[in-house]
Scaffold this motif. Structure first.
Motif, PDB file in Angstrom:
ATOM      1  N   SER A  85       0.866  -1.176   0.000  1.00  0.00           N
ATOM      2  CA  SER A  85       0.000   0.000   0.000  1.00  0.00           C
ATOM      3  C   SER A  85       0.903   1.226   0.000  1.00  0.00           C
ATOM      4  CB  SER A  85      -0.889   0.019   1.242  1.00  0.00           C
ATOM      5  OG  SER A  85      -0.119   0.238   2.425  1.00  0.00           O
ATOM      6  N   ALA A  86       0.321   2.393  -0.224  1.00  0.00           N
ATOM      7  CA  ALA A  86       1.112   3.628  -0.167  1.00  0.00           C
ATOM      8  C   ALA A  86       1.771   3.765   1.201  1.00  0.00           C
ATOM      9  CB  ALA A  86       0.220   4.828  -0.469  1.00  0.00           C
ATOM     10  N   PHE A  87       1.023   3.454   2.246  1.00  0.00           N
ATOM     11  CA  PHE A  87       1.545   3.545   3.609  1.00  0.00           C
ATOM     12  C   PHE A  87       2.666   2.543   3.848  1.00  0.00           C
ATOM     13  CE2 PHE A  87       1.142   1.377   7.791  1.00  0.00           C
ATOM     14  CZ  PHE A  87       1.788   2.331   8.565  1.00  0.00           C
ATOM     15  N   LEU A  88       2.437   1.276   3.521  1.00  0.00           N
ATOM     16  CA  LEU A  88       3.435   0.237   3.788  1.00  0.00           C
ATOM     17  C   LEU A  88       4.727   0.494   3.024  1.00  0.00           C
ATOM     18  CD1 LEU A  88       1.151  -2.941   3.751  1.00  0.00           C
ATOM     19  CD2 LEU A  88       2.452  -2.081   5.721  1.00  0.00           C
ATOM     20  N   TYR A  89       4.598   0.920   1.768  1.00  0.00           N
ATOM     21  CA  TYR A  89       5.812   1.132   0.969  1.00  0.00           C
ATOM     22  C   TYR A  89       6.595   2.333   1.479  1.00  0.00           C
ATOM     23  CZ  TYR A  89       8.914   0.945  -3.037  1.00  0.00           C
ATOM     24  OH  TYR A  89      10.027   0.818  -3.828  1.00  0.00           O
ATOM     25  N   ALA A  90       5.894   3.408   1.787  1.00  0.00           N
ATOM     26  CA  ALA A  90       6.577   4.598   2.297  1.00  0.00           C
ATOM     27  C   ALA A  90       7.317   4.289   3.592  1.00  0.00           C
ATOM     28  CB  ALA A  90       5.581   5.730   2.501  1.00  0.00           C
ATOM     29  N   GLY A  91       6.694   3.507   4.453  1.00  0.00           N
ATOM     30  CA  GLY A  91       7.346   3.131   5.704  1.00  0.00           C
ATOM     31  C   GLY A  91       8.554   2.254   5.473  1.00  0.00           C
ATOM     32  N   ALA A  92       8.428   1.279   4.599  1.00  0.00           N
ATOM     33  CA  ALA A  92       9.539   0.357   4.338  1.00  0.00           C
ATOM     34  C   ALA A  92      10.737   1.067   3.732  1.00  0.00           C
ATOM     35  CB  ALA A  92       9.076  -0.769   3.414  1.00  0.00           C
ATOM     36  N   GLU A  93      10.478   2.043   2.865  1.00  0.00           N
ATOM     37  CA  GLU A  93      11.563   2.695   2.132  1.00  0.00           C
ATOM     38  C   GLU A  93      12.040   3.992   2.773  1.00  0.00           C
ATOM     39  OE1 GLU A  93      13.178   1.310  -0.391  1.00  0.00           O
ATOM     40  OE2 GLU A  93      11.891  -0.420  -0.032  1.00  0.00           O
ATOM     41  N   GLY A  94      11.415   4.412   3.856  1.00  0.00           N
ATOM     42  CA  GLY A  94      11.851   5.639   4.512  1.00  0.00           C
ATOM     43  C   GLY A  94      11.464   6.902   3.769  1.00  0.00           C
ATOM     44  N   TYR A 115       4.960 -10.246   3.422  1.00  0.00           N
ATOM     45  CA  TYR A 115       5.725 -11.085   4.341  1.00  0.00           C
ATOM     46  C   TYR A 115       5.057 -11.165   5.712  1.00  0.00           C
ATOM     47  CZ  TYR A 115       9.215 -10.202   0.739  1.00  0.00           C
ATOM     48  OH  TYR A 115       9.872 -10.097  -0.469  1.00  0.00           O
ATOM     49  N   GLY A 116       3.870 -10.612   5.814  1.00  0.00           N
ATOM     50  CA  GLY A 116       3.167 -10.623   7.093  1.00  0.00           C
ATOM     51  C   GLY A 116       3.743  -9.651   8.093  1.00  0.00           C
ATOM     52  N   GLY A 117       4.515  -8.680   7.603  1.00  0.00           N
ATOM     53  CA  GLY A 117       5.148  -7.720   8.501  1.00  0.00           C
ATOM     54  C   GLY A 117       4.514  -6.346   8.445  1.00  0.00           C
ATOM     55  N   THR A 118       4.556  -5.626   9.550  1.00  0.00           N
ATOM     56  CA  THR A 118       4.124  -4.234   9.582  1.00  0.00           C
ATOM     57  C   THR A 118       5.159  -3.357   8.886  1.00  0.00           C
ATOM     58  OG1 THR A 118       5.258  -3.810  11.661  1.00  0.00           O
ATOM     59  CG2 THR A 118       2.981  -4.601  11.812  1.00  0.00           C
ATOM     60  N   PRO A 141       2.417  -1.662  16.049  1.00  0.00           N
ATOM     61  CA  PRO A 141       2.772  -2.649  17.080  1.00  0.00           C
ATOM     62  C   PRO A 141       4.258  -2.999  17.042  1.00  0.00           C
ATOM     63  CG  PRO A 141       0.769  -3.312  15.913  1.00  0.00           C
ATOM     64  CD  PRO A 141       1.332  -2.142  15.165  1.00  0.00           C
ATOM     65  N   VAL A 142       4.928  -2.857  18.161  1.00  0.00           N
ATOM     66  CA  VAL A 142       6.384  -3.001  18.185  1.00  0.00           C
ATOM     67  C   VAL A 142       6.824  -4.467  18.198  1.00  0.00           C
ATOM     68  CG1 VAL A 142       6.602  -2.896  20.704  1.00  0.00           C
ATOM     69  CG2 VAL A 142       8.490  -2.102  19.281  1.00  0.00           C
ATOM     70  N   ASP A 143       5.997  -5.360  18.720  1.00  0.00           N
ATOM     71  CA  ASP A 143       6.400  -6.771  18.844  1.00  0.00           C
ATOM     72  C   ASP A 143       5.711  -7.694  17.841  1.00  0.00           C
ATOM     73  OD1 ASP A 143       8.337  -6.557  20.833  1.00  0.00           O
ATOM     74  OD2 ASP A 143       6.868  -6.689  22.451  1.00  0.00           O
ATOM     75  N   HIS A 144       5.152  -7.130  16.779  1.00  0.00           N
ATOM     76  CA  HIS A 144       4.518  -7.974  15.763  1.00  0.00           C
ATOM     77  C   HIS A 144       5.557  -8.931  15.169  1.00  0.00           C
ATOM     78  CE1 HIS A 144       1.722  -8.986  12.495  1.00  0.00           C
ATOM     79  NE2 HIS A 144       2.815  -9.000  11.729  1.00  0.00           N
ATOM     80  N   VAL A 145       5.147 -10.163  14.954  1.00  0.00           N
ATOM     81  CA  VAL A 145       6.031 -11.185  14.383  1.00  0.00           C
ATOM     82  C   VAL A 145       5.588 -11.465  12.947  1.00  0.00           C
ATOM     83  CG1 VAL A 145       6.879 -13.557  14.598  1.00  0.00           C
ATOM     84  CG2 VAL A 145       6.384 -12.213  16.662  1.00  0.00           C
ATOM     85  N   ASN A 146       6.512 -11.366  11.986  1.00  0.00           N
ATOM     86  CA  ASN A 146       6.149 -11.585  10.583  1.00  0.00           C
ATOM     87  C   ASN A 146       6.196 -13.064  10.216  1.00  0.00           C
ATOM     88  OD1 ASN A 146       8.862 -12.213  10.176  1.00  0.00           O
ATOM     89  ND2 ASN A 146       9.352 -10.317   9.091  1.00  0.00           N
ATOM     90  N   ASN A 147       5.939 -13.343   8.946  1.00  0.00           N
ATOM     91  CA  ASN A 147       5.874 -14.740   8.498  1.00  0.00           C
ATOM     92  C   ASN A 147       7.213 -15.467   8.608  1.00  0.00           C
ATOM     93  OD1 ASN A 147       3.217 -14.232   7.866  1.00  0.00           O
ATOM     94  ND2 ASN A 147       3.569 -14.018   5.655  1.00  0.00           N
ATOM     95  N   GLY A 149       9.043 -15.188  11.201  1.00  0.00           N
ATOM     96  CA  GLY A 149       9.246 -15.424  12.624  1.00  0.00           C
ATOM     97  C   GLY A 149      10.078 -14.359  13.301  1.00  0.00           C
ATOM     98  N   TRP A 150      10.168 -13.165  12.691  1.00  0.00           N
ATOM     99  CA  TRP A 150      11.014 -12.100  13.215  1.00  0.00           C
ATOM    100  C   TRP A 150      10.189 -10.892  13.652  1.00  0.00           C
ATOM    101  CZ3 TRP A 150      14.617 -12.325   8.372  1.00  0.00           C
ATOM    102  CH2 TRP A 150      15.463 -13.449   8.459  1.00  0.00           C
ATOM    103  N   THR A 151      10.603 -10.276  14.748  1.00  0.00           N
ATOM    104  CA  THR A 151      10.073  -8.980  15.167  1.00  0.00           C
ATOM    105  C   THR A 151      10.937  -7.877  14.537  1.00  0.00           C
ATOM    106  OG1 THR A 151      11.526  -8.904  17.087  1.00  0.00           O
ATOM    107  CG2 THR A 151       9.346  -9.912  17.412  1.00  0.00           C
TER     108      THR A 151
END
Length: 209
Positions: A85-94, A115-118, A141-147, A149-151
């Motif tokens: 999404s626009a939000f997810l991509y902007a967050g991932a790429e800074g 990847y099931g990650g925030t 959420p700071v402790d979300h675990v992705n697919n 298995g990583w926070t």
């Protein structure tokens, strides 16, 4: 002699007709005022096109266009074929300006990528210090675990070089309540991974908690 029938026109210099519709300073009808501030209702097909344009603009870090498309009703939570999404991509790429626009437009901070990650997890991996600050303040959420298995804490350690930006990110995550004892799929804690990879500064940060 009879006067000619009135044409209904006001001759020059005469007073305008009285009544509410002609009162000076009267607001325009509600429908006119609303049309100026509310995006038009789009068909489902047009909405999808607009949302995909918004995602493409976010991926290009085109701040002005992102702002325009949001103003036209673009959905910052809509996703493309690879679950960006626009939000997810902007967050991932800074892309922080775009990120702030999506948050102001109601981004779902708990949404996840393919990847099931925030958004916080890849931002932490990439060492986007300010982005991590923005996302934590927004309530991701700071402790979300992705697919995998990583926070966010684990990914900040496992997928980067342990340098100053990663140290700053890990410090922020810990300050926000991130749990360094959540184990990865191999059963290792964040401290164990930091020590194994030789990231002494990060290991010290975790031990201090």
């Amino acid at each position: 002699m009879e006067s000619p029938p009135s044409s209904g026109l006001v001759s020059p210099g005469s007073q305008p007709p009285s009544g509410p519709s002609a009162s000076p300073g009267t607001s325009p009808p509600a429908s006119t005022a609303t049309a100026a501030t509310t995006p038009p209702v789009l068909s489902a097909e047009a909405q999808v096109r607009l949302d995909q344009e918004l995602i493409a603009a976010a991926k290009a870090n085109n701040v002005a266009l992102v702002s325009e498309l949001i103003g036209r009703g673009g959905n910052v939570n809509a996703k493309d074929a690879i679950q960006d999404s626009a939000f997810l991509y902007a967050g991932a790429e800074g892309f922080n300006e775009v990120l702030r626009l999506t948050l102001a437009a109601g981004a779902d901070v708990a949404s996840t990528n393919r990847y099931g990650g925030t958004a916080l997890i890849p931002a932490s991996e990439h060492g986007h210090v300010e982005t991590v600050r923005i996302l934590l303040a927004a309530g991701v959420p700071v402790d979300h675990v992705n697919n995998l298995g990583w926070t966010a804490v684990q990914e900040a350690i496992l997928l980067n070089n342990g340098g100053p930006r990663q140290q700053d990110v890990v410090r922020q995550l810990l300050d926000a309540g991130g749990d360094p004892n959540i184990r990865d799929p191999q059963g290792r804690t964040a401290l164990e991974n930091a020590e194994r990879l030789g990231f002494g500064e990060i290991a010290a940060l975790i031990r201090a908690r």
